[in-house]
Design a protein around this motif. Sequence first.
Motif, PDB file in Angstrom:
ATOM      1  N   GLU A   1      36.920  35.781 -53.109  1.00 26.11           N
ATOM      2  CA  GLU A   1      35.330  35.742 -52.714  1.00 26.11           C
ATOM      3  C   GLU A   1      34.780  36.014 -51.645  1.00 26.11           C
ATOM      4  O   GLU A   1      33.262  36.143 -51.311  1.00 26.11           O
TER       5      GLU A   1
ATOM      6  N   THR B   1      44.134  32.056 -55.638  1.00 33.81           N
ATOM      7  CA  THR B   1      43.749  33.497 -55.863  1.00 33.81           C
ATOM      8  C   THR B   1      42.643  33.659 -56.315  1.00 33.81           C
ATOM      9  O   THR B   1      42.288  34.723 -56.137  1.00 33.81           O
ATOM     10  N   SER B   2      41.701  32.733 -56.668  1.00 33.68           N
ATOM     11  CA  SER B   2      40.167  32.903 -57.512  1.00 33.68           C
ATOM     12  C   SER B   2      39.358  31.517 -56.699  1.00 33.68           C
ATOM     13  O   SER B   2      40.070  30.610 -56.386  1.00 33.68           O
TER      14      SER B   2
ATOM     15  N   VAL C   1      38.737  31.306 -50.286  1.00 30.00           N
ATOM     16  CA  VAL C   1      38.666  32.506 -51.336  1.00 30.00           C
ATOM     17  C   VAL C   1      39.049  34.004 -51.537  1.00 30.00           C
ATOM     18  O   VAL C   1      37.615  34.078 -50.406  1.00 30.00           O
TER      19      VAL C   1
END
Length: 345
Positions: free
Chosen positions: A66, A9-10, A64
């Motif tokens: 990002e 998730t990150s 991810v």
Amino acid sequence: MFGLIGHSTSFEDARKTALQIGYDHLDGDLDVWCSAPPQFLEQIEVESLTGKKIEGAYIDSCFVPEMLSRFKTARRKVLNAMEMAQKRGIQISALGGFTSIIFENFNLLKHQHVRNTTLEWERFTTGNTHTAWVICRQLENNAPLLGIDLSKARVAVVGATGDIGSAVCRWLSARTGVAELLLVARQQQPLIDLQTELAGGRILSLEEALPEADVVVWVASMPRTLEIDMESLRKPCLMIDGGYPKNLDAKFAGSGVHVLKGGIVEFCNDISWDVGWIAEMDKPARQMFACFAEAMLLEFENCHTNFSWGRNQITLEKMDFIGMASLRHGFSSLNLNHQLQAAAA
């Protein structure tokens, strides 16, 4: 054999997970992760309510969120993970989380060749049909718990023209019989086309729809700058968070407004896997995204095909098929019951 292609998730969660499972070579910055190949993390065995057993695998794309702004990187991550699944002989793989969104929005169908591999599209599914069916079932099961009579209710679908959103609209219009659909999306012409197809529904902006809706189905990202007057919302109001990532709790949860995580199912048996806690489920041994479950269902049914593929191709017949398979093999939709019981205690 089925496959699940997912991601953390990150970036922070991805690094923690990598270290926990011994992937020390991924203990680097975002640039290190941008160059990292997909990882075959584990093999999985699942037993159906019918007693049938199947085997599968989880592949982490090493993508991810990002990386979303890095178009070429995001595209490469998904395609490389698909190539790995195919080379491993996996017959049907589900694209989970942002991998499905990247595939559709970045039109990866134009990139069928990955190095010396020609991707066989029939080996992959987005899982959107099962997700749409589960969201509809969650609406039908949970609205009455709040005293919402669907035959008199207005249901807003935010992201109505997307693949999942349009399928939800078709089902609610034809099968559930809600009083009125409120259609919300960014582009006007697709909304008009959907309204024509449905022979009904009212096109509104998000700001117009929210105060009118007894139920709001979110299958699009919530605008970060959106300011909501909670007093303007109907009480009770059911919010089904069918988007990714799921972030409505912090914005809407309050007296009279009930937020339900949409598109999540619970299996009848425990599954010995690690991806459950990677996805941050309340019951990691049993709960999963409905898109992942679609790959399992297709394997249980020996139906190795790109069942969910392309925008606006989800039919009521496909939803019927995957929905009956879901019930038959032991999946149930996530419901509000435990939340309501906790509130009453």
